[in-house]
Write a protein that holds these residues in place. Structure first.
Motif, PDB file in Angstrom:
ATOM      1  N   ILE A 125       0.848  -1.197   0.000  1.00 44.48           N
ATOM      2  CA  ILE A 125       0.000   0.000   0.000  1.00 44.48           C
ATOM      3  C   ILE A 125       0.882   1.244   0.000  1.00 44.48           C
ATOM      4  O   ILE A 125       0.504   2.307  -0.483  1.00 44.48           O
ATOM      5  CB  ILE A 125      -0.918   0.005   1.242  1.00 44.48           C
ATOM      6  CG1 ILE A 125      -1.788  -1.241   1.247  1.00 44.48           C
ATOM      7  CG2 ILE A 125      -1.788   1.249   1.285  1.00 44.48           C
ATOM      8  CD1 ILE A 125      -2.480  -1.516   2.554  1.00 44.48           C
ATOM      9  N   GLU A 139       3.549   2.408  -1.570  1.00 42.28           N
ATOM     10  CA  GLU A 139       3.926   3.221  -2.730  1.00 42.28           C
ATOM     11  C   GLU A 139       2.716   3.944  -3.322  1.00 42.28           C
ATOM     12  O   GLU A 139       2.845   5.040  -3.858  1.00 42.28           O
ATOM     13  CB  GLU A 139       4.612   2.359  -3.800  1.00 42.28           C
ATOM     14  CG  GLU A 139       5.334   3.234  -4.808  1.00 42.28           C
ATOM     15  CD  GLU A 139       6.140   2.436  -5.814  1.00 42.28           C
ATOM     16  OE1 GLU A 139       6.343   1.247  -5.603  1.00 42.28           O
ATOM     17  OE2 GLU A 139       6.560   3.048  -6.802  1.00 42.28           O
ATOM     18  N   VAL A 140       1.539   3.303  -3.217  1.00 44.47           N
ATOM     19  CA  VAL A 140       0.328   3.982  -3.677  1.00 44.47           C
ATOM     20  C   VAL A 140       0.158   5.279  -2.876  1.00 44.47           C
ATOM     21  O   VAL A 140      -0.137   6.346  -3.423  1.00 44.47           O
ATOM     22  CB  VAL A 140      -0.906   3.078  -3.487  1.00 44.47           C
ATOM     23  CG1 VAL A 140      -2.138   3.767  -4.034  1.00 44.47           C
ATOM     24  CG2 VAL A 140      -0.706   1.744  -4.176  1.00 44.47           C
ATOM     25  N   LEU A 141       0.393   5.160  -1.554  1.00 44.35           N
ATOM     26  CA  LEU A 141       0.267   6.352  -0.706  1.00 44.35           C
ATOM     27  C   LEU A 141       1.314   7.389  -1.082  1.00 44.35           C
ATOM     28  O   LEU A 141       1.050   8.590  -1.074  1.00 44.35           O
ATOM     29  CB  LEU A 141       0.438   5.965   0.767  1.00 44.35           C
ATOM     30  CG  LEU A 141      -0.695   5.129   1.354  1.00 44.35           C
ATOM     31  CD1 LEU A 141      -0.332   4.681   2.760  1.00 44.35           C
ATOM     32  CD2 LEU A 141      -1.984   5.941   1.388  1.00 44.35           C
ATOM     33  N   LEU A 142       2.515   6.896  -1.431  1.00 44.09           N
ATOM     34  CA  LEU A 142       3.592   7.835  -1.734  1.00 44.09           C
ATOM     35  C   LEU A 142       3.342   8.597  -3.031  1.00 44.09           C
ATOM     36  O   LEU A 142       4.030   9.561  -3.341  1.00 44.09           O
ATOM     37  CB  LEU A 142       4.939   7.098  -1.811  1.00 44.09           C
ATOM     38  CG  LEU A 142       5.412   6.529  -0.480  1.00 44.09           C
ATOM     39  CD1 LEU A 142       6.820   5.989  -0.616  1.00 44.09           C
ATOM     40  CD2 LEU A 142       5.361   7.561   0.622  1.00 44.09           C
ATOM     41  N   GLY A 143       2.343   8.168  -3.804  1.00 42.16           N
ATOM     42  CA  GLY A 143       1.935   8.963  -4.946  1.00 42.16           C
ATOM     43  C   GLY A 143       1.175  10.206  -4.520  1.00 42.16           C
ATOM     44  O   GLY A 143       0.987  11.125  -5.308  1.00 42.16           O
ATOM     45  N   SER A 144       0.728  10.208  -3.280  1.00 43.57           N
ATOM     46  CA  SER A 144      -0.080  11.332  -2.816  1.00 43.57           C
ATOM     47  C   SER A 144       0.506  12.073  -1.626  1.00 43.57           C
ATOM     48  O   SER A 144       0.147  13.217  -1.376  1.00 43.57           O
ATOM     49  CB  SER A 144      -1.475  10.838  -2.436  1.00 43.57           C
ATOM     50  OG  SER A 144      -2.094  10.218  -3.527  1.00 43.57           O
ATOM     51  N   VAL A 145       1.338  11.408  -0.842  1.00 39.46           N
ATOM     52  CA  VAL A 145       1.953  12.078   0.305  1.00 39.46           C
ATOM     53  C   VAL A 145       3.448  11.772   0.317  1.00 39.46           C
ATOM     54  O   VAL A 145       3.870  10.742  -0.199  1.00 39.46           O
ATOM     55  CB  VAL A 145       1.360  11.606   1.655  1.00 39.46           C
ATOM     56  CG1 VAL A 145      -0.081  12.005   1.790  1.00 39.46           C
ATOM     57  CG2 VAL A 145       1.491  10.101   1.808  1.00 39.46           C
ATOM     58  N   THR A 146       4.227  12.649   0.930  1.00 39.30           N
ATOM     59  CA  THR A 146       5.648  12.341   1.078  1.00 39.30           C
ATOM     60  C   THR A 146       5.788  11.364   2.240  1.00 39.30           C
ATOM     61  O   THR A 146       4.909  11.290   3.104  1.00 39.30           O
ATOM     62  CB  THR A 146       6.460  13.600   1.395  1.00 39.30           C
ATOM     63  OG1 THR A 146       6.019  14.092   2.663  1.00 39.30           O
ATOM     64  CG2 THR A 146       6.269  14.670   0.349  1.00 39.30           C
ATOM     65  N   GLN A 202       5.321  13.120   5.519  1.00 38.38           N
ATOM     66  CA  GLN A 202       3.926  13.452   5.811  1.00 38.38           C
ATOM     67  C   GLN A 202       3.156  12.205   6.237  1.00 38.38           C
ATOM     68  O   GLN A 202       2.344  12.243   7.156  1.00 38.38           O
ATOM     69  CB  GLN A 202       3.249  14.047   4.573  1.00 38.38           C
ATOM     70  CG  GLN A 202       3.690  15.456   4.253  1.00 38.38           C
ATOM     71  CD  GLN A 202       3.174  15.903   2.889  1.00 38.38           C
ATOM     72  OE1 GLN A 202       2.881  15.093   2.017  1.00 38.38           O
ATOM     73  NE2 GLN A 202       3.064  17.209   2.706  1.00 38.38           N
TER      74      GLN A 202
END
Lengths: 318, 439
Positions: B250, B252-259, B262
């Protein structure tokens, strides 16, 4: 479509992990409003390049630079970019609608309900909207992930192998959705192992092999580069063996016909005469090399690896 | 900031909405309350069948006293309630006199033992001939109680009281001492534990209040235990959730939207919210429970804000470490291994708390409570012991913990950034240090 503006502009960037160079002095320019296909064998640097465009990885220090949407420094968390990574998963306990709401909020999309409903309807997921992720099939989960990447109407969409693992029906649905994104003005970069998809969908094709750019351009220009050195033939006769004919470099047997690659100095008329001497020629066609063929020429001759490239669905399901 | 809050809200909801959280919130009061209920219930649920005990009195002077005391107990000492509600809650002790049955003393003991085995009697007591006047040999003063149920000591304890009382009387009589005189001479001197006196508004000197030793120990301990529990219940699942995000891809999917930073900060804030929810539930619950029980004056109202502050910082401090561990391992098993040293840090205050409570102002206590990983728990412990600590100490403690927490969050953020996308193999401490230093 204004092709003079580059959405992604990469100049000679390099990325090393320890001793290994994953991406080697790579340059790339992605025009606005285009669909850019990344191809290349496993481990050749596609994902690393995409991650650098996303700023998840930083390139090695040096003269190179990356400009994305006109900005040279920004966070991975750019609301104008939608990203579907190759390694993807969803929170198993959350419901589909909750997840989409979560990603919409992360991207700062305020009025997300119409967008969520629109996408769920379009990808035939309305019935699954209130299901928990753990109850979804693999294909459904993948569609949910796709929605999460494109929900906020990003200007640039980066999809790392978006079609892997999907059945033909869902592949078509998703492909149509990607084309629609472009129609709405978005720029799409995606990587794929499916050469057919790349040939059909991409305005530009970019191939990376062992960290280096080996192809970059439209399909036509690439095929032009590789010339008209391919002939499809079908010959009836017992004495026919294309390997013995002068000027034939490589033979790929497709059963009903054979694809012959000839040396540049070979005259196709001479080849036809030679074939006619062997038997009755029922088919003779001057063909452009397929993307598949070009890929194999570059990344071959390892047949094991070639087999992997051509059957991505099976390889991923295994 | 928006992204951090969105992540925090999701993390909070994911934690609070789980059954595990609700169960763990309920578990403590249920276990404690349930324990008290069960104990109260079980207190009167003892076996009340009569216990027949044989007494072989070789002095010839104690049997009557034992028999008389047993009769009196059987009539009055084993009941609770009055009139209709009178209920037998203890077994009767039926005393019978045993005789020496053989010239061989061992034979007599054997025969009595056989009677116990045959369930004719429950146990027997042998009072040696020299018990009243043992001379220089203390072993001759010993009374032997034989039974087949060594863990049942009600009769033994009762008989010891009766025998001692009567033996002492016999001994006093032997030297012509009046029991009243002896009692007066041997009266104990009580030592009262008092607080300090001060002046009230009208300038009069107040009376010293007797300090409640139990409350003085229990309140600090309770606060420290509560903080420990809240930190454990809220911070350690953070590691699990990071490992989950890693293992289920999950992250890297999140890292598309947050640093990564963060993401980690959002998760940390989420669990701080979880911990504050738990602490609020328990503190409010404890407040009402203590008031209901009539001990309202012992509730440390003046420390509630300090508690909340220290607890939030403890959760941030340990949470960031757990997050870093979660990001740098590839599965839960590896995570458990790396957890061990951190757990030692978390439970370290448990080893020293008693010394700190006894001497909260000693240099060693001050130093230990200013060691940042231990500060939240030990400082609140010291503050809760009357008369408290000088204000500069908790303030300095807060300052040091803030600095440490910031360093931890920063370092964890760097480890998190590199580790979260690493698959297949976990990192060792050396690699983690390198990530921290190089970024």
């Amino acid at each position: 479509m204004n092709k003079s503006v580059s959405v992604v502009d990469i100049e000679t960037i390099t990325k090393t992990f320890g001793q290994q160079t994953a991406v080697d002095s790579l340059s790339l320019s992605v025009p606005e409003g285009s669909i850019y296909g990344f191809i290349g064998p496993n481990g050749s640097g596609k994902t690393t390049t995409l991650r650098m465009i996303m700023r998840i990885y930083h390139p090695d220090p040096g003269p190179g630079r990356i400009r994305v949407l006109g900005e040279e420094s920004f966070d991975a968390a750019n609301d104008r970019i939608g990203y579907l990574p190759e390694e993807r998963g969803l929170y198993k306990k959350m419901r589909v609608r909750e997840i989409l709401r979560f990603y919409a909020e992360l991207k700062g999309l305020r009025d997300f309900k119409p967008a969520v409903d629109g996408w769920l309807d379009r990808l035939d997921l309305m019935d699954a909207a209130n299901k928990r992720v753990e109850a979804l099939s693999k294909g459904m989960a993948q569609k949910v992930q796709f929605i999460s990447a494109v929900l906020a109407q990003p200007e640039l969409v980066i999809l790392d192998e978006p079609f892997t693992g999907l059945d033909p029906v869902n592949t078509d649905v998703l492909r149509e959705a990607v084309l629609d994104l472009r129609r709405r003005g978005a720029t799409v970069i995606f990587s794929t192992h499916d050469m057919g998809v790349a040939e059909k969908m991409c305005d530009f094709i970019f191939m990376i092999f062992k960290g280096r750019k080996v192809l970059d351009g439209t399909l036509e220009s690439i095929q032009e580069t590789y010339g008209q050195d391919t002939v499809r033939v079908s010959v009836e006769g017992n004495g026919y063996d294309p390997h013995t004919i002068d000027g034939v470099e490589k033979v790929t047997d497709f059963g009903r016909f054979q694809e012959l690659r000839i040396t540049p100095e070979t005259d196709t008329q001479d080849l036809l005469s030679a074939l006619m001497r062997c038997g009755r020629v029922t088919h003779f066609e001057l063909a452009r090399p397929s993307l598949h063929d070009i890929f194999v020429r570059i990344a071959g001759p390892d047949t094991q690896e070639t087999a992997e490239q051509t059957t991505p669905l099976e390889a991923d399901d295994a | 900031m928006r992204r951090i809050i969105v992540v925090a809200v999701r993390e909070y909801q994911a934690a609070v909405k789980t059954k595990a959280f609700i169960i763990s919130i309920l578990a403590m009061p249920v276990f404690m309350g349930g324990g008290i209920v069960v104990q109260t219930f079980m207190r009167d649920r003892v076996d009340t069948t009569d216990k027949k005990i044989a007494v072989l009195d070789q002095t010839g002077r104690l049997y009557d006293a034992v028999a008389e005391a047993a009769r009196e107990r059987n009539e009055t000492g084993i009941f609770r309630g009055e009139g209709e509600a009178r209920k037998k809650i203890r077994p009767r002790f039926l005393i019978e006199q045993a005789e020496v049955s053989s010239d061989d003393p061992a034979r007599t003991v054997f025969e009595l033992s056989e009677r116990v085995r045959n369930d004719q009697i429950f146990a027997f007591v042998i009072i040696g001939p020299d018990v009243v006047k043992p001379g220089d040999d203390p072993t001759r003063a010993r009374v032997a109680y034989h039974s087949n149920t060594p863990t049942y000591d009600d009769f033994k304890n009762w008989a010891a009281g009766v025998l001692n009382r009567h033996t002492q009387q016999l001994r006093f009589q032997a030297v012509d001492l009046e029991p009243e005189v002896v009692q007066e001479a041997t009266q104990r001197v009580p030592v009262a534990n008092l607080g300090l006196v001060s002046l009230d508004e009208e300038g009069r000197i107040t009376e010293a209040e007797e300090s409640n030793q139990i409350a003085n120990m229990l309140v600090p301990m309770g606060l420290m235990m509560l903080m420990f529990m809240v930190v454990m219940v809220s911070a350690s699942p953070l590691m699990q959730s990071v490992v989950e995000e890693k293992m289920q891809r999950i992250a890297e999917v999140l890292l598309g939207s947050v640093t990564p930073f963060q993401l980690m900060l959002g998760k940390l804030l989420g669990i701080v919210g979880v911990s504050l929810t738990m602490a609020t539930i328990y503190l409010v619950g404890a407040f009402f429970a203590i008031h209901q029980a009539g001990y309202g004056q012992f509730f440390p109202t003046h420390l509630v804000w300090w508690f909340v502050l220290f607890q939030a910082m403890a959760v941030l401090l340990y949470g960031s470490i757990f997050a870093a561990i979660g990001a740098s391992v590839s599965d839960m098993k590896e995570a458990q291994n790396l957890m061990t040293p951190v757990m030692l840090l978390v439970i370290a205050p448990m080893f020293v708390w008693l010394n700190v409570v006894k001497e909260p102002l000693a240099t060693s206590s001050v130093v230990m409570s200013l060691f940042p990983p231990a500060t939240p728990m030990l400082m609140i412990l010291r503050q809760a012991v009357p008369p408290g600590v000088p204000l500069w100490q908790p303030l300095l403690g807060v300052g040091l913990v803030i600095v440490t927490t910031m360093v931890c969050v920063f370092a964890a953020g760097r480890i998190f950034r590199v580790g979260i996308l690493m698959q297949g193999k976990g990192a060792n401490i050396g690699e983690m240090m390198r990530w921290v230093l190089r970024g």
